[in-house]
Design a protein around this motif. Structure first.
Motif, PDB file in Angstrom:
ATOM      1  N   SER A   1      13.388  -2.986   4.468  1.00 48.16           N
ATOM      2  CA  SER A   1      12.713  -3.912   3.556  1.00 48.16           C
ATOM      3  C   SER A   1      12.415  -5.255   4.224  1.00 48.16           C
ATOM      4  O   SER A   1      11.643  -6.044   3.708  1.00 48.16           O
ATOM      5  CB  SER A   1      13.569  -4.154   2.316  1.00 48.16           C
TER       6      SER A   1
ATOM      7  N   ASP B   1      -0.823   0.571  -0.242  1.00 46.08           N
ATOM      8  CA  ASP B   1      -0.791   1.795  -1.032  1.00 46.08           C
ATOM      9  C   ASP B   1      -0.888   1.488  -2.523  1.00 46.08           C
ATOM     10  O   ASP B   1      -1.457   2.248  -3.293  1.00 46.08           O
ATOM     11  CB  ASP B   1       0.480   2.602  -0.764  1.00 46.08           C
TER      12      ASP B   1
ATOM     13  N   GLU C   1       2.286  -2.026   4.507  1.00 41.27           N
ATOM     14  CA  GLU C   1       1.823  -0.657   4.270  1.00 41.27           C
ATOM     15  C   GLU C   1       2.030  -0.263   2.806  1.00 41.27           C
ATOM     16  O   GLU C   1       1.144   0.311   2.181  1.00 41.27           O
ATOM     17  CB  GLU C   1       2.584   0.318   5.171  1.00 41.27           C
ATOM     18  N   ARG C   2       3.177  -0.595   2.274  1.00 37.82           N
ATOM     19  CA  ARG C   2       3.465  -0.272   0.873  1.00 37.82           C
ATOM     20  C   ARG C   2       2.545  -1.042  -0.070  1.00 37.82           C
ATOM     21  O   ARG C   2       2.082  -0.527  -1.078  1.00 37.82           O
ATOM     22  CB  ARG C   2       4.917  -0.574   0.547  1.00 37.82           C
TER      23      ARG C   2
ATOM     24  N   ILE D   1       6.161  -2.487   7.276  1.00 38.75           N
ATOM     25  CA  ILE D   1       6.449  -1.552   6.188  1.00 38.75           C
ATOM     26  C   ILE D   1       6.080  -2.171   4.841  1.00 38.75           C
ATOM     27  O   ILE D   1       5.499  -1.509   3.975  1.00 38.75           O
ATOM     28  CB  ILE D   1       7.931  -1.128   6.216  1.00 38.75           C
TER      29      ILE D   1
END
Length: 64
Positions: free
Chosen positions: A50, A62, A58-59, A55
Protein backbone atom coordinates in the motif's frame (compact mmCIF):
# COMPACT_ATOMS: atom_id res chain seq x y z
CA UNK A 1 9.94 -6.00 41.61
CA UNK A 2 8.52 -2.94 39.88
CA UNK A 3 8.86 0.76 40.46
CA UNK A 4 9.08 4.09 38.70
CA UNK A 5 11.63 6.84 38.20
CA UNK A 6 11.21 10.20 39.87
CA UNK A 7 14.00 12.57 38.92
CA UNK A 8 17.16 10.47 39.24
CA UNK A 9 15.72 8.13 41.91
CA UNK A 10 14.04 4.74 41.51
CA UNK A 11 10.92 4.46 43.67
CA UNK A 12 9.92 0.84 44.38
CA UNK A 13 6.23 -0.10 44.52
CA UNK A 14 6.80 -2.64 47.30
CA UNK A 15 9.32 -2.97 50.14
CA UNK A 16 12.61 -4.83 49.72
CA UNK A 17 12.65 -8.46 50.87
CA UNK A 18 13.58 -8.96 54.53
CA UNK A 19 16.58 -11.19 53.72
CA UNK A 20 18.49 -8.32 52.05
CA UNK A 21 20.92 -6.60 54.40
CA UNK A 22 22.54 -3.19 54.14
CA UNK A 23 25.79 -3.26 52.17
CA UNK A 24 24.92 -6.35 50.15
CA UNK A 25 25.57 -6.23 46.43
CA UNK A 26 22.46 -6.45 44.26
CA UNK A 27 21.88 -6.51 40.52
CA UNK A 28 19.40 -3.98 39.12
CA UNK A 29 17.86 -4.49 35.69
CA UNK A 30 15.95 -1.57 34.20
CA UNK A 31 13.33 -2.30 31.55
CA UNK A 32 11.65 0.80 30.18
CA UNK A 33 8.06 0.08 29.26
CA UNK A 34 6.16 2.05 26.68
CA UNK A 35 4.02 4.92 27.83
CA UNK A 36 0.50 3.78 28.57
CA UNK A 37 -2.23 5.96 27.22
CA UNK A 38 -5.52 6.53 29.03
CA UNK A 39 -7.42 5.91 25.78
CA UNK A 40 -7.50 2.88 23.48
CA UNK A 41 -4.88 2.65 20.74
CA UNK A 42 -4.35 0.22 17.88
CA UNK A 43 -1.80 -0.57 15.21
CA UNK A 44 -2.66 0.58 11.70
CA UNK A 45 -1.41 -2.57 10.00
CA UNK A 46 -0.51 -0.87 6.71
CA UNK A 47 0.66 -3.37 4.10
CA UNK A 48 3.98 -2.64 2.39
CA UNK A 49 2.31 -2.84 -1.02
CA UNK A 50 0.00 0.00 0.00
CA UNK A 51 3.04 2.27 0.30
CA UNK A 52 4.13 1.56 -3.27
CA UNK A 53 3.16 4.53 -5.45
CA UNK A 54 2.94 2.52 -8.68
CA UNK A 55 0.48 0.03 -7.18
CA UNK A 56 -1.68 2.86 -5.82
CA UNK A 57 -1.83 4.57 -9.23
CA UNK A 58 -2.63 1.26 -11.01
CA UNK A 59 -5.54 0.64 -8.66
CA UNK A 60 -6.77 4.22 -9.08
CA UNK A 61 -6.76 3.87 -12.88
CA UNK A 62 -8.80 0.66 -12.57
CA UNK A 63 -11.43 2.51 -10.53
CA UNK A 64 -11.76 5.51 -12.84
Amino acid sequence: MKGYIKGKTIILNEPLPADINEGEEVEVIIIASQKKYNFPTFKFGIKDESLNREIIYERAQDIF
